[in-house]
Design a protein around this motif. Structure first.
Motif, PDB file in Angstrom:
ATOM      1  N   TYR A  43     -44.941  43.745  45.609  1.00  0.00           N
ATOM      2  CA  TYR A  43     -44.941  45.073  44.960  1.00  0.00           C
ATOM      3  C   TYR A  43     -44.995  45.909  45.744  1.00  0.00           C
ATOM      4  CZ  TYR A  43     -42.591  42.179  41.469  1.00  0.00           C
ATOM      5  OH  TYR A  43     -42.120  41.213  41.057  1.00  0.00           O
ATOM      6  N   GLU A  44     -44.809  47.190  46.133  1.00  0.00           N
ATOM      7  CA  GLU A  44     -45.826  48.117  47.049  1.00  0.00           C
ATOM      8  C   GLU A  44     -46.165  49.540  46.573  1.00  0.00           C
ATOM      9  OE1 GLU A  44     -42.580  49.641  50.511  1.00  0.00           O
ATOM     10  OE2 GLU A  44     -41.366  48.098  49.402  1.00  0.00           O
ATOM     11  N   LEU A 102     -47.099  49.159  41.509  1.00  0.00           N
ATOM     12  CA  LEU A 102     -47.344  48.630  40.383  1.00  0.00           C
ATOM     13  C   LEU A 102     -48.163  49.369  40.112  1.00  0.00           C
ATOM     14  CD1 LEU A 102     -47.941  44.312  39.976  1.00  0.00           C
ATOM     15  CD2 LEU A 102     -49.519  46.601  38.476  1.00  0.00           C
ATOM     16  N   VAL A 137     -42.856  48.096  38.730  1.00  0.00           N
ATOM     17  CA  VAL A 137     -42.933  47.928  39.895  1.00  0.00           C
ATOM     18  C   VAL A 137     -42.197  48.756  41.167  1.00  0.00           C
ATOM     19  CG1 VAL A 137     -43.672  45.566  39.448  1.00  0.00           C
ATOM     20  CG2 VAL A 137     -40.949  46.068  39.274  1.00  0.00           C
ATOM     21  N   ARG A 148     -40.371  49.489  45.249  1.00  0.00           N
ATOM     22  CA  ARG A 148     -40.078  49.302  46.604  1.00  0.00           C
ATOM     23  C   ARG A 148     -39.438  50.405  46.969  1.00  0.00           C
ATOM     24  NH1 ARG A 148     -40.318  43.233  46.485  1.00  0.00           N
ATOM     25  NH2 ARG A 148     -39.994  43.019  44.487  1.00  0.00           N
ATOM     26  N   TYR A 171     -39.210  55.741  46.744  1.00  0.00           N
ATOM     27  CA  TYR A 171     -39.243  54.578  45.951  1.00  0.00           C
ATOM     28  C   TYR A 171     -38.192  54.189  44.537  1.00  0.00           C
ATOM     29  CZ  TYR A 171     -43.128  53.247  48.176  1.00  0.00           C
ATOM     30  OH  TYR A 171     -44.823  53.517  49.281  1.00  0.00           O
ATOM     31  N   TRP A 202     -37.610  52.100  41.247  1.00  0.00           N
ATOM     32  CA  TRP A 202     -38.049  51.350  39.977  1.00  0.00           C
ATOM     33  C   TRP A 202     -37.692  50.637  39.506  1.00  0.00           C
ATOM     34  CZ3 TRP A 202     -43.629  52.040  40.572  1.00  0.00           C
ATOM     35  CH2 TRP A 202     -43.960  53.354  41.235  1.00  0.00           C
ATOM     36  N   GLU A 224     -38.622  39.533  36.050  1.00  0.00           N
ATOM     37  CA  GLU A 224     -37.561  41.007  36.301  1.00  0.00           C
ATOM     38  C   GLU A 224     -37.136  41.223  34.569  1.00  0.00           C
ATOM     39  OE1 GLU A 224     -33.811  42.143  38.871  1.00  0.00           O
ATOM     40  OE2 GLU A 224     -35.640  42.089  40.288  1.00  0.00           O
ATOM     41  N   ALA A 251     -35.591  46.680  40.857  1.00  0.00           N
ATOM     42  CA  ALA A 251     -36.190  48.512  41.385  1.00  0.00           C
ATOM     43  C   ALA A 251     -35.067  48.504  41.274  1.00  0.00           C
ATOM     44  CB  ALA A 251     -37.039  47.866  41.942  1.00  0.00           C
TER      45      ALA A 251
END
Length: 183
Positions: free
Chosen positions: A66-67, A69, A79, A81, A99, A101, A110, A114
């Protein structure tokens, strides 16, 4: 008590990070990562600009995929992205990285994709507010959707009641919606 420690790798000249307790028992295995931090009962590690997490007992929740967290509560991790969004004019455009989320549970599964602009705890009520575009919704502490994100605003909770702009919703002590009226 636990400690985040570093040592020289046995295989290379790199530095490894891990977590050990006061009896020198390894809680989080040593590995070559950029950093490890402790946040809300989790060991969050960064490797190659991506984040992963271990529980406070050293159980791997997710690899570094994840980019962004963050620990959210005792059930969920937030999390993120990145996504590029564009604004257009007649003869111009701009792009920006934003981002989106989502939520995963402590098993790394999951709970919510996101797709959300923001996910945050709603005061100390135990609820989680989700923002999708200009609308907000509400989740319980485990990520179960109580109100879909189709409202403009959700007020603070007082004695199990909250005013929701666009409807009135009443929650019982189990935090279940018992009445929701749109107007």
């Amino acid at each position: 008590q636990v400690f985040i420690v570093s040592r020289k790798s046995q295989e290379s000249d790199s530095i490894e990070f891990g977590v050990v307790n006061i009896q020198h028992k390894i809680i989080v295995p040593f590995s070559i990562v950029d950093e490890i931090v402790f946040d809300k009962g989790l060991f969050i590690f960064k490797k190659d600009n991506l984040y992963g997490a271990y529980s406070d007992k050293g159980i791997l929740i997710c690899d570094a995929i994840y980019e962004k967290l963050e620990g959210l509560n005792s059930f969920l991790l937030k999390v993120g992205r990145s996504n590029v969004e564009y604004d257009y004019g007649e003869d111009w455009y701009t792009e920006r990285v934003v981002y989106r989320w989502g939520l995963i549970n402590f098993a790394g599964e999951e709970v919510l994709p996101a797709d959300y602009k923001e996910i945050e705890e709603k005061g100390d009520s135990g609820f989680i507010q989700i923002n999708q575009y200009e609308y907000v919704g509400l989740l319980d502490a485990t990520g179960r959707i109580l109100l879909e994100p189709k409202y403009y605003q959700i007020g603070e909770f007082v004695d199990s009641y909250s005013i929701v702009l666009g409807s009135i919703s009443v929650f019982n002590k189990k935090r279940e919606v018992v009445e929701a009226k749109a107007y």
